[in-house]
Design an enzyme around this catalytic site. Sequence first.
Site, PDB file in Angstrom:
ATOM      1  N   SER A 143      11.644  86.035 -20.393  1.00 66.64           N
ATOM      2  CA  SER A 143      10.592  87.002 -20.057  1.00 66.64           C
ATOM      3  C   SER A 143       9.331  86.646 -20.835  1.00 66.64           C
ATOM      4  CB  SER A 143      11.011  88.420 -20.446  1.00 66.64           C
ATOM      5  OG  SER A 143       9.912  89.302 -20.356  1.00 66.64           O
ATOM      6  N   TYR A 157      15.708  93.963 -26.315  1.00 66.57           N
ATOM      7  CA  TYR A 157      15.373  93.170 -25.125  1.00 66.57           C
ATOM      8  C   TYR A 157      14.529  91.956 -25.521  1.00 66.57           C
ATOM      9  CZ  TYR A 157      13.658  92.137 -20.401  1.00 66.57           C
ATOM     10  OH  TYR A 157      13.351  91.516 -19.205  1.00 66.57           O
TER      11      TYR A 157
END
Length: 257
Positions: A143, A157
Site C-alpha cells: 500500500s 496495517y
Amino acid sequence: MRLDGKVALITGAGSGIGRESAVLFAAEGASVVVADIEDLGGQETVAAIEKSGGRAVFVHADVAKAADAAKMIDAAEQTFGKLNVLFNNAGIMHGKDDDAVSTDEAIWDLTMNVNAKGVFLGCKYGIPAIRRAGGGSIINTASFVAVLGAATPQVAYTASKGAVLALTRELAVVHARESIRVNALCPGPLRTELLMKFLDTDAKKQRRLVHIPMGRFGTAAEIARAALFLASDDSSFVTGTEFLVDGGITAAYVTPE
Ligand code: NAD
C-alpha cells in the site's frame, strides 16, 4: 493475450482488486485459482469468469493458515497442472486499528497474521510450485501507506504493509536467478469497500482527497491493470520494485488547488 497458457492464483479474489484482477487475468488467457476466506464472493468471481468463457476454480483458504496456503497452491497444480503467477493480494484493515497507544495487541496480531504472514506463507508454498513451472511472477499487495506516514493512523496495517515491501525486496533478490520475479504493488486510496467503509462521510473523504494530485480515489480496475503488467512478460526485467499506483499521492508536497 498477455497471459495465454499461464496459471494464476489470486488471494482475496472474492472482492475488490482481487476480483477485478481475476476477471482481467482470465480475459487475458490465464486459468485462475480464486482463493478467499469468503466462499460466496469467491464463487461469484468464478461464475463471472466462466460466464465470459474463461477458466477458474474457487478454493476456500485463510492465507494466515499454513495448511490453507499449502492447499491453495496444491489446487493450482492439481486443477491446472502448474503455477506461473502468484498474486498475494488478500488483506484486512481493522476498524479498531489506530495509534500505538490505543491499538489492542490482538488487532496487531490479526493484521500482521493476514497481511504479512499471509504473504510469507503464500511465498513459502508458492515458490516451489513456480520453480517446478520453470519460473514466474509473484505480486504482493502492499500500500502507499508503507511509504508515507498518516496522521489518521492505522499502525498495524501500516507496519504490515511495510513488512510486505521488505519481504518482497529480499525474495526478489534471492530468487532472481531462477526466473522468479517478485514485486510489490502499492495502491493508493481506492473507491472500494475496504476503504469506503471507513471514509463514510464527505468530510472524511475530503480529508484524504486533498492529498491526491489527481483529486479522486482510484478504482480496483486500475490496480488490476497494473497487476497484469507485473504478472505478464511485459515486465520481464522488473523485479524487487515498489510499484506505486496512487494518483501521484507519494509524489506530492503541495497538491493543485
Ligand atoms: P476487499 O476487502 O474488497 O478485498 C479483500 C479480500 O480479501 C476479500 O474478498 C476478503 O474476503 C479477502 N480476505 C480477507 N482476509 C482473508 C484471509 N485471511 N484469507 C483469504 N482471504 C481473505 O479489499 P481490496 O481493496 O480489494 O484490498 C485488496 C488488497 O489491497 C489488500 O491487501 C489491501 O490492504 C490492499 N490495498 C487496498 C487499498 C484500498 O484503498 N482499497 C489501498 C491500498 C492497498
